[in-house]
Motif scaffolding. Structure first.
Motif, PDB file in Angstrom:
ATOM      1  N   ARG A 224      24.464 -28.120  -1.112  1.00  0.00           N
ATOM      2  CA  ARG A 224      25.437 -27.864  -2.167  1.00  0.00           C
ATOM      3  C   ARG A 224      26.526 -26.949  -1.613  1.00  0.00           C
ATOM      4  NH1 ARG A 224      23.956 -26.091  -8.394  1.00  0.00           N
ATOM      5  NH2 ARG A 224      26.095 -26.246  -9.210  1.00  0.00           N
ATOM      6  N   TRP A 225      27.491 -27.549  -0.951  1.00  0.00           N
ATOM      7  CA  TRP A 225      28.538 -26.785  -0.274  1.00  0.00           C
ATOM      8  C   TRP A 225      29.368 -25.998  -1.275  1.00  0.00           C
ATOM      9  CZ3 TRP A 225      33.913 -28.447   1.624  1.00  0.00           C
ATOM     10  CH2 TRP A 225      34.420 -27.508   2.537  1.00  0.00           C
ATOM     11  N   SER A 226      29.780 -24.800  -0.849  1.00  0.00           N
ATOM     12  CA  SER A 226      30.532 -23.911  -1.722  1.00  0.00           C
ATOM     13  C   SER A 226      32.015 -23.895  -1.425  1.00  0.00           C
ATOM     14  CB  SER A 226      29.965 -22.485  -1.608  1.00  0.00           C
ATOM     15  OG  SER A 226      30.544 -21.631  -2.560  1.00  0.00           O
ATOM     16  N   ASN A 227      32.493 -24.822  -0.600  1.00  0.00           N
ATOM     17  CA  ASN A 227      33.909 -24.917  -0.243  1.00  0.00           C
ATOM     18  C   ASN A 227      34.404 -23.713   0.551  1.00  0.00           C
ATOM     19  OD1 ASN A 227      34.333 -27.453  -1.611  1.00  0.00           O
ATOM     20  ND2 ASN A 227      34.251 -26.296  -3.520  1.00  0.00           N
ATOM     21  N   ALA A 228      33.499 -23.072   1.286  1.00  0.00           N
ATOM     22  CA  ALA A 228      33.855 -21.985   2.190  1.00  0.00           C
ATOM     23  C   ALA A 228      33.071 -22.164   3.475  1.00  0.00           C
ATOM     24  CB  ALA A 228      33.553 -20.626   1.564  1.00  0.00           C
ATOM     25  N   PHE A 229      33.602 -21.640   4.573  1.00  0.00           N
ATOM     26  CA  PHE A 229      32.922 -21.779   5.857  1.00  0.00           C
ATOM     27  C   PHE A 229      31.476 -21.288   5.765  1.00  0.00           C
ATOM     28  CE2 PHE A 229      37.254 -21.676   7.882  1.00  0.00           C
ATOM     29  CZ  PHE A 229      37.119 -22.865   8.601  1.00  0.00           C
ATOM     30  N   GLY A 230      30.529 -22.180   6.038  1.00  0.00           N
ATOM     31  CA  GLY A 230      29.128 -21.806   6.149  1.00  0.00           C
ATOM     32  C   GLY A 230      28.419 -21.448   4.866  1.00  0.00           C
ATOM     33  N   ALA A 231      29.054 -21.637   3.722  1.00  0.00           N
ATOM     34  CA  ALA A 231      28.485 -21.181   2.452  1.00  0.00           C
ATOM     35  C   ALA A 231      27.960 -22.348   1.631  1.00  0.00           C
ATOM     36  CB  ALA A 231      29.526 -20.411   1.646  1.00  0.00           C
ATOM     37  N   ASN A 232      26.724 -22.210   1.169  1.00  0.00           N
ATOM     38  CA  ASN A 232      26.113 -23.161   0.239  1.00  0.00           C
ATOM     39  C   ASN A 232      25.653 -22.427  -1.009  1.00  0.00           C
ATOM     40  OD1 ASN A 232      26.403 -25.222   2.092  1.00  0.00           O
ATOM     41  ND2 ASN A 232      24.306 -25.952   1.887  1.00  0.00           N
ATOM     42  N   LYS A 233      25.799 -23.054  -2.150  1.00  0.00           N
ATOM     43  CA  LYS A 233      25.239 -22.508  -3.375  1.00  0.00           C
ATOM     44  C   LYS A 233      23.712 -22.687  -3.334  1.00  0.00           C
ATOM     45  CE  LYS A 233      29.206 -21.620  -5.446  1.00  0.00           C
ATOM     46  NZ  LYS A 233      29.696 -20.229  -5.506  1.00  0.00           N
ATOM     47  N   ILE A 234      23.002 -21.613  -3.669  1.00  0.00           N
ATOM     48  CA  ILE A 234      21.541 -21.637  -3.619  1.00  0.00           C
ATOM     49  C   ILE A 234      21.001 -21.282  -5.002  1.00  0.00           C
ATOM     50  CG2 ILE A 234      19.474 -20.756  -2.490  1.00  0.00           C
ATOM     51  CD1 ILE A 234      21.309 -22.214  -0.571  1.00  0.00           C
ATOM     52  N   PHE A 235      20.386 -22.248  -5.658  1.00  0.00           N
ATOM     53  CA  PHE A 235      19.829 -22.020  -6.980  1.00  0.00           C
ATOM     54  C   PHE A 235      18.329 -22.310  -6.956  1.00  0.00           C
ATOM     55  CE2 PHE A 235      24.358 -22.663  -7.929  1.00  0.00           C
ATOM     56  CZ  PHE A 235      24.600 -21.523  -8.677  1.00  0.00           C
ATOM     57  N   SER A 236      17.832 -23.076  -7.914  1.00  0.00           N
ATOM     58  CA  SER A 236      16.386 -23.249  -8.035  1.00  0.00           C
ATOM     59  C   SER A 236      15.984 -24.709  -7.907  1.00  0.00           C
ATOM     60  CB  SER A 236      15.894 -22.705  -9.381  1.00  0.00           C
ATOM     61  OG  SER A 236      16.533 -23.368 -10.451  1.00  0.00           O
ATOM     62  N   ALA A 237      14.732 -24.888  -7.504  1.00  0.00           N
ATOM     63  CA  ALA A 237      14.146 -26.226  -7.445  1.00  0.00           C
ATOM     64  C   ALA A 237      13.734 -26.666  -8.846  1.00  0.00           C
ATOM     65  CB  ALA A 237      12.936 -26.224  -6.525  1.00  0.00           C
ATOM     66  N   ASN A 238      13.611 -27.968  -9.033  1.00  0.00           N
ATOM     67  CA  ASN A 238      13.182 -28.476 -10.342  1.00  0.00           C
ATOM     68  C   ASN A 238      12.098 -29.535 -10.184  1.00  0.00           C
ATOM     69  OD1 ASN A 238      14.765 -30.459  -9.232  1.00  0.00           O
ATOM     70  ND2 ASN A 238      16.053 -30.783 -11.039  1.00  0.00           N
ATOM     71  N   THR A 239      11.255 -29.351  -9.175  1.00  0.00           N
ATOM     72  CA  THR A 239      10.127 -30.249  -8.967  1.00  0.00           C
ATOM     73  C   THR A 239       8.826 -29.487  -9.204  1.00  0.00           C
ATOM     74  OG1 THR A 239      10.187 -29.711  -6.600  1.00  0.00           O
ATOM     75  CG2 THR A 239      11.326 -31.719  -7.306  1.00  0.00           C
ATOM     76  N   GLU A 240       7.747 -30.222  -9.354  1.00  0.00           N
ATOM     77  CA  GLU A 240       6.454 -29.590  -9.647  1.00  0.00           C
ATOM     78  C   GLU A 240       5.511 -29.575  -8.458  1.00  0.00           C
ATOM     79  OE1 GLU A 240       4.720 -31.374 -13.066  1.00  0.00           O
ATOM     80  OE2 GLU A 240       6.357 -30.782 -14.423  1.00  0.00           O
ATOM     81  N   GLN A 241       5.615 -30.551  -7.552  1.00  0.00           N
ATOM     82  CA  GLN A 241       4.655 -30.667  -6.459  1.00  0.00           C
ATOM     83  C   GLN A 241       5.300 -30.729  -5.083  1.00  0.00           C
ATOM     84  OE1 GLN A 241       1.380 -30.480  -6.966  1.00  0.00           O
ATOM     85  NE2 GLN A 241       1.625 -30.374  -9.194  1.00  0.00           N
ATOM     86  N   ILE A 242       6.521 -31.185  -4.964  1.00  0.00           N
ATOM     87  CA  ILE A 242       7.127 -31.395  -3.645  1.00  0.00           C
ATOM     88  C   ILE A 242       8.251 -30.369  -3.421  1.00  0.00           C
ATOM     89  CG2 ILE A 242       6.542 -33.843  -3.662  1.00  0.00           C
ATOM     90  CD1 ILE A 242       9.481 -34.458  -4.307  1.00  0.00           C
ATOM     91  N   PRO A 243       8.474 -29.980  -2.162  1.00  0.00           N
ATOM     92  CA  PRO A 243       9.481 -28.959  -1.879  1.00  0.00           C
ATOM     93  C   PRO A 243      10.906 -29.486  -2.022  1.00  0.00           C
ATOM     94  CG  PRO A 243       8.581 -29.810   0.167  1.00  0.00           C
ATOM     95  CD  PRO A 243       7.773 -30.428  -0.940  1.00  0.00           C
ATOM     96  N   VAL A 244      11.804 -28.574  -2.346  1.00  0.00           N
ATOM     97  CA  VAL A 244      13.237 -28.868  -2.362  1.00  0.00           C
ATOM     98  C   VAL A 244      13.889 -27.913  -1.381  1.00  0.00           C
ATOM     99  CG1 VAL A 244      15.335 -29.055  -3.731  1.00  0.00           C
ATOM    100  CG2 VAL A 244      13.111 -29.547  -4.780  1.00  0.00           C
ATOM    101  N   ILE A 245      14.554 -28.461  -0.377  1.00  0.00           N
ATOM    102  CA  ILE A 245      15.205 -27.623   0.626  1.00  0.00           C
ATOM    103  C   ILE A 245      16.705 -27.875   0.628  1.00  0.00           C
ATOM    104  CG2 ILE A 245      13.152 -27.483   2.077  1.00  0.00           C
ATOM    105  CD1 ILE A 245      14.490 -29.560   3.935  1.00  0.00           C
ATOM    106  N   ASP A 246      17.441 -26.824   0.971  1.00  0.00           N
ATOM    107  CA  ASP A 246      18.893 -26.920   1.093  1.00  0.00           C
ATOM    108  C   ASP A 246      19.250 -26.740   2.553  1.00  0.00           C
ATOM    109  OD1 ASP A 246      21.622 -26.601  -0.665  1.00  0.00           O
ATOM    110  OD2 ASP A 246      21.725 -25.443   1.194  1.00  0.00           O
ATOM    111  N   LEU A 247      20.023 -27.677   3.104  1.00  0.00           N
ATOM    112  CA  LEU A 247      20.487 -27.597   4.484  1.00  0.00           C
ATOM    113  C   LEU A 247      21.960 -27.224   4.524  1.00  0.00           C
ATOM    114  CD1 LEU A 247      18.931 -30.713   6.307  1.00  0.00           C
ATOM    115  CD2 LEU A 247      18.219 -28.319   6.476  1.00  0.00           C
ATOM    116  N   SER A 248      22.354 -26.558   5.597  1.00  0.00           N
ATOM    117  CA  SER A 248      23.766 -26.259   5.797  1.00  0.00           C
ATOM    118  C   SER A 248      24.567 -27.553   5.834  1.00  0.00           C
ATOM    119  CB  SER A 248      23.964 -25.501   7.104  1.00  0.00           C
ATOM    120  OG  SER A 248      23.639 -26.330   8.213  1.00  0.00           O
ATOM    121  N   LEU A 249      25.846 -27.443   5.527  1.00  0.00           N
ATOM    122  CA  LEU A 249      26.705 -28.626   5.483  1.00  0.00           C
ATOM    123  C   LEU A 249      26.640 -29.395   6.796  1.00  0.00           C
ATOM    124  CD1 LEU A 249      30.305 -28.887   4.149  1.00  0.00           C
ATOM    125  CD2 LEU A 249      29.855 -29.554   6.491  1.00  0.00           C
TER     126      LEU A 249
END
Length: 521
Positions: A224-249
């Motif tokens: 979830r890119w934040s429109n700035a160099f190297g910045a991603n918006k980091i919020f919460s997962a919404n799953t019950e059993q499987i992981p949710v990961i955020d990768l850099s752009l």
């Protein structure tokens, strides 16, 4: 004893009275100067920021780090001779972040930049290794439903790949006009096509992850890119059993392109975290008792919790240390205020002002006796905006108080009176909704919204201490002036302006109850 009525007696008496008034006035005028000197010569801001951001770290509601922050604040206030306590107001889903490591293991080996989202389920012990796939282009929900079994055992990319990791201002500086226009046209076209395809699946961005989890996906990969160099918006997962990961752009784009080109990239994901059940949530409340009007209050307000992509430095570590430093200074140079000074460090602001909304419900006596509340919560910059929040006579008392603030600070501040009441942007709105005079000390951007607000880059190094120091001085002087003001502030509401979108007159916001049992899906 005979009382003299001579001219000399009255001259002497009037002179004494004048000298007393002059002495009191001189003493009063010395307090703002003493505040400025203490803030400049003995600032504790760097120490507070180091201990809060580097040592305690991010402060996700329901996490052990949030508890450590509350304990740290109480101990710090106590070291200054200020009584403080942690007041429970509800419970939240307890969760503790652990080690997260993400590696691409095929078609080559490289460690990637990313993290699990807040409240993400953990991977099995030892992690998971799985192929990465992307969402297909589909004509309708039936076609998507036919494709869904293909996700079983796979990591699924759910974010649109960006065509550039350079912010628009960088393009404007270096690109030709034709190249910049071409890039924006391509990006807009890609966004339109991505949104249309998502609609075709029959899911939304809120429900897609659950649908993939139900179909047997091994995990979710997003960026979830934040429109700035190297910045991603980091919020919460919404799953019950499987992981949710955020990768850099850049890493997300690489993995996405490899999948699209048929190279079958595989990731190994280790995401350790712990579910802690329901845990209590708190506000930290510190108090400097009033000596003459103890049932009237000035509140120094900042939210204590943060998201945990970074360390919550500018959202809202800087607001927190501003209020703590102002309290420290006041305790030293103005230890016996006329009115009671409360420092409120609120929990769970990020999930809907829950801590402050609980406080106004639980402490009607503070709402009723509120002289003023000062809140800071939009980054590290110096305060540049002050609104009357819809209180008709706010200019009269805020104007008086601002006269004592150094011109070097006020020269940067634009005011709006009477303004419109805040409706939920930060914790002052919880008090405004109750009709109590609460004000936002709104700061200069420093690229806050794109660069540090809820991002992985919201860290200590982004703090601009000269600006935060100005804000602590401003807050302390306004608090002193509000405490000493012989008049109680007016709560008369102005006739609000017309909403240009609806064409109707704005209405005063209504109080909302907090979520006192939050965090569960």
């Amino acid at each position: 004893m005979k009382i003299s009525t001579s001219k000399d007696f009255w001259s002497s008496t009037l002179l004494g009275l004048f000298l007393s008034i002059f002495s009191l006035s001189a003493q009063d005028s010395d307090i703002p100067k003493a505040i400025e000197e203490e803030a400049t010569a003995n600032s504790q801001l760097e120490v507070l920021a180091h201990e809060l951001m580097d040592l305690v770290g991010p402060r996700l509601v329901g996490s052990p780090q949030m508890d450590k922050a509350h304990e740290w604040a109480v101990e710090t206030f106590a070291s200054w001779g200020i009584e403080a306590q942690n007041e429970a107001w509800g419970t939240w889903r307890g969760w503790e972040r652990g080690i997260c490591h993400i590696d691409m293991v095929a078609p080559r080996v490289v460690s990637l930049h990313g993290r699990q989202l807040a409240w993400s389920p953990a991977t099995p012990k030892g992690g998971i290794t799985a192929e990465v796939i992307t969402l297909p282009e589909v004509a309708d929900s039936l076609a998507f439903a036919k494709w869904l079994p293909a996700v079983k055992g796979k990591l699924v990319c759910v974010s649109m790949p960006q065509i550039t990791g350079r912010p628009d201002y960088n393009w404007e500086e270096f690109a030709t006009e034709e190249s910049f226009a071409k890039m924006k046209e391509m990006r807009d076209s890609l966004q339109d096509a991505w949104r249309a395809n998502l609609r075709n699946t029959g899911y939304t961005w809120r429900t897609l992850n659950q649908g993939l989890e139900k179909a047997g996906a091994a995990g979710i990969v997003q960026s979830r890119w934040s429109n700035a160099f190297g910045a991603n918006k980091i919020f919460s997962a919404n799953t019950e059993q499987i992981p949710v990961i955020d990768l850099s752009l850049e890493d997300y784009g690489m993995v996405y392109r490899l999948s699209e080109s048929g190279k079958s990239p595989k990731l190994r994901v280790v995401a350790e975290s712990k579910e802690l059940g329901r845990v209590p949530t708190f506000n930290t409340i510190a108090t400097i008792p009033g000596t003459e009007l103890p049932d009237e209050y000035i509140v120094l307000s900042a939210h204590f919790d943060s998201w945990d992509g970074g360390t919550g430095a500018t959202d809202n570590g800087t607001g927190t240390i501003t209020m703590m430093e102002a309290a420290r200074i006041l305790k030293k140079v103005y230890p016996n205020p006329k009115r009671t000074i409360i420092i409120g460090l609120w929990g769970s602001e990020e999930q809907g002002l829950n801590g402050s909304r609980a406080y106004v419900e639980d402490h009607p006596e503070v709402v009723e006796g509120l002289q003023a509340l000062f809140n800071q919560d939009n980054g590290t910059g110096r305060v540049v905006n002050l609104s009357g929040q819809g209180f008709l006579h706010a200019y009269e008392y805020l104007g008086r108080w601002m006269e004592a603030v150094p011109e070097s600070i006020t020269t940067h501040i634009e005011t709006t009176f009477p303004g419109n009441p805040g409706r939920g942007g930060s914790d002052y709105a919880s008090f405004v909704a109750m009709g109590a005079p609460a004000f936002s000390l709104s700061s200069l951007s420093w690229s806050y919204w794109n660069y540090t607000w809820h991002t992985n880059l919201d860290t200590y190094d982004k703090i601009v201490f000269d600006d935060v120091r100005n804000n602590a001085i401003l807050t302390a002087i306004l608090t002193y002036m509000a405490s000493e003001d012989p008049e109680q502030t007016s709560r008369e509401k102005a006739v609000l302006s017309i909403n240009p979108r609806s064409g109707e007159r704005r209405e005063w916001p209504t109080p909302r109850s907090p979520n006192r049992e939050g965090g569960m899906n």
